[in-house]
Enzyme design. Structure first.
Site, mmCIF file in Angstrom:
data_model
loop_
_atom_site.group_PDB
_atom_site.id
_atom_site.type_symbol
_atom_site.label_atom_id
_atom_site.label_comp_id
_atom_site.label_asym_id
_atom_site.label_seq_id
_atom_site.Cartn_x
_atom_site.Cartn_y
_atom_site.Cartn_z
ATOM 1 N N LEU A 292 61.244 21.821 7.623
ATOM 2 C CA LEU A 292 60.376 22.988 7.679
ATOM 3 C C LEU A 292 60.528 23.729 6.360
ATOM 4 C CD1 LEU A 292 61.067 24.448 11.265
ATOM 5 C CD2 LEU A 292 59.170 22.986 10.552
ATOM 6 N N ASP A 293 59.448 24.322 5.890
ATOM 7 C CA ASP A 293 59.538 25.138 4.691
ATOM 8 C C ASP A 293 60.548 26.266 4.896
ATOM 9 O OD1 ASP A 293 57.513 23.593 3.610
ATOM 10 O OD2 ASP A 293 55.933 25.014 4.157
ATOM 11 N N LYS A 294 61.082 26.770 3.815
ATOM 12 C CA LYS A 294 62.068 27.845 3.875
ATOM 13 C C LYS A 294 61.610 28.998 4.769
ATOM 14 C CE LYS A 294 64.212 31.403 0.965
ATOM 15 N NZ LYS A 294 64.333 31.943 -0.412
#
Length: 336
Positions: free
Chosen positions: A163-165
């Protein structure tokens, strides 16, 4: 290439005190090596990179510039210096951020499910999943290594998707290499259901559901972003996202997004490509609204068959407080 047999390696601290070489200290490893006749005439930096394979050539060149390398007791000043058979060089190795990246770091992990085969965790927004430039520590990978040292024996500490940050929500983690291989295959075969809640700009129009099948690659105009690309002109990969409008309003819409592929920034790019950039997703045309300080995207649902037992598993994650507050401001609700 230099072989270990062509080198005399000494790490005996009695041979050289740390202060003898610039930049050393208690965390410095000193290595002393002798050039074999087969490598007579090689450049210093080439000799170093072949002998000390865990560090990059650019980093070893930097150590030369910083005065951390001696040849025959004299500080080396040029990476291009030619060595002779029998030359002895000594180097002070300090850990780089990259070499420290895969270290255990205790952190709270919200574990939704676990057994001896896998974990399901609920990742908070702001947590980087895997070490990378700018984030060599404090990542989920570091936390997993602290949670269970056995993760060190699994590639990427068992992380099978990312998942993106600034995206929150559910993630699968494998605890063994065989289970990791199975989960990767399941994701590739689209037998793992991954659904997200997205809060987006602009009112929704047209059918309540929509399929976006647009290839994604690096943005030719900005290599730091991804974009929908023309595969005849730019490199990219096929990408497919199913969208379902759940709530609509004057300022925006609430959308359920189902991933069928897993390209970098896929939902963010696909939503922006149809004119519905995510709230606060500054990289893809969004802007701050309803108190959101990060892209309004949450991985709320994960469904799969257990890779070992065959049991049907279904997990849901409640909206985090910031996204829940944003829905309230637009008078959106997931109930009913």
């Amino acid at each position: 290439m230099l072989k270990n047999s062509a080198l005399i390696i000494s790490m005996d601290p009695a041979e050289a005190e740390p202060e003898d070489v610039a930049g050393t200290g208690p965390q410095v490893e000193l290595r002393e090596l002798t050039v074999d006749p087969a490598h007579h005439g090689e450049r210093l930096d080439k000799c170093l990179v072949n002998a000390i394979t865990e560090f990059s050539r650019s980093y070893l060149q930097q150590l030369i510039v910083e005065g951390a390398v001696e040849v025959n007791g004299v500080l080396a000043v040029k990476a291009s210096s030619r060595l002779k058979a029998g030359d002895r060089f000594r180097i002070a190795l300090q850990a780089t951020p990259q070499s420290r990246a895969f270290k255990p770091q205790a952190m709270p992990l919200q574990i939704v499910f676990q057994d001896q085969h896998m974990l399901v965790i609920d990742k908070p927004a702001g947590l980087v999943v895997h070490p990378a430039p700018g984030n060599w520590s404090g990542t989920l990978l570091n936390g997993l290594l602290a949670y269970d040292p056995a993760f060190a024996d699994v590639p990427r500490a068992g992380i099978v998707h990312r998942l993106d940050k600034d995206t929150s929500g559910l993630m699968l983690i494998a605890r063994t290499r065989p289970v990791m291989d199975i989960l990767v295959q399941m994701i590739a075969a689209r037998s793992v259901q991954r659904q997200y809640i997205a809060l987006a700009h602009r009112p929704w129009s047209g059918p309540l559901t929509r399929e976006v099948s647009s290839p994604i690659g690096r943005d030719p105009k900005n290599r730091l972003r991804m974009a929908v690309v023309d595969l005849a002109r730019s490199a990219g990969k096929a990408a497919r996202t199913s969208l379902e409008m759940l709530c609509n309003g004057d300022s925006g819409c609430l959308v359920r997004c189902t991933l069928h592929t897993g390209r970098t920034h896929q939902i963010r790019v696909h939503m922006a490509s149809i004119g519905h950039a995510l709230v606060a997703d500054l990289a893809y045309g969004g802007f701050a609204e309803v108190g959101m300080q990060r892209q309004a995207l949450h991985a709320f649902h994960l469904g799969l068959t257990h890779p070992v037992s065959g049991q049907a598993l279904d997990f849901q994650s409640a909206l985090p407080p910031d996204l829940h507050a944003g829905l309230r401001q637009w008078r959106f609700s997931l109930e009913g």
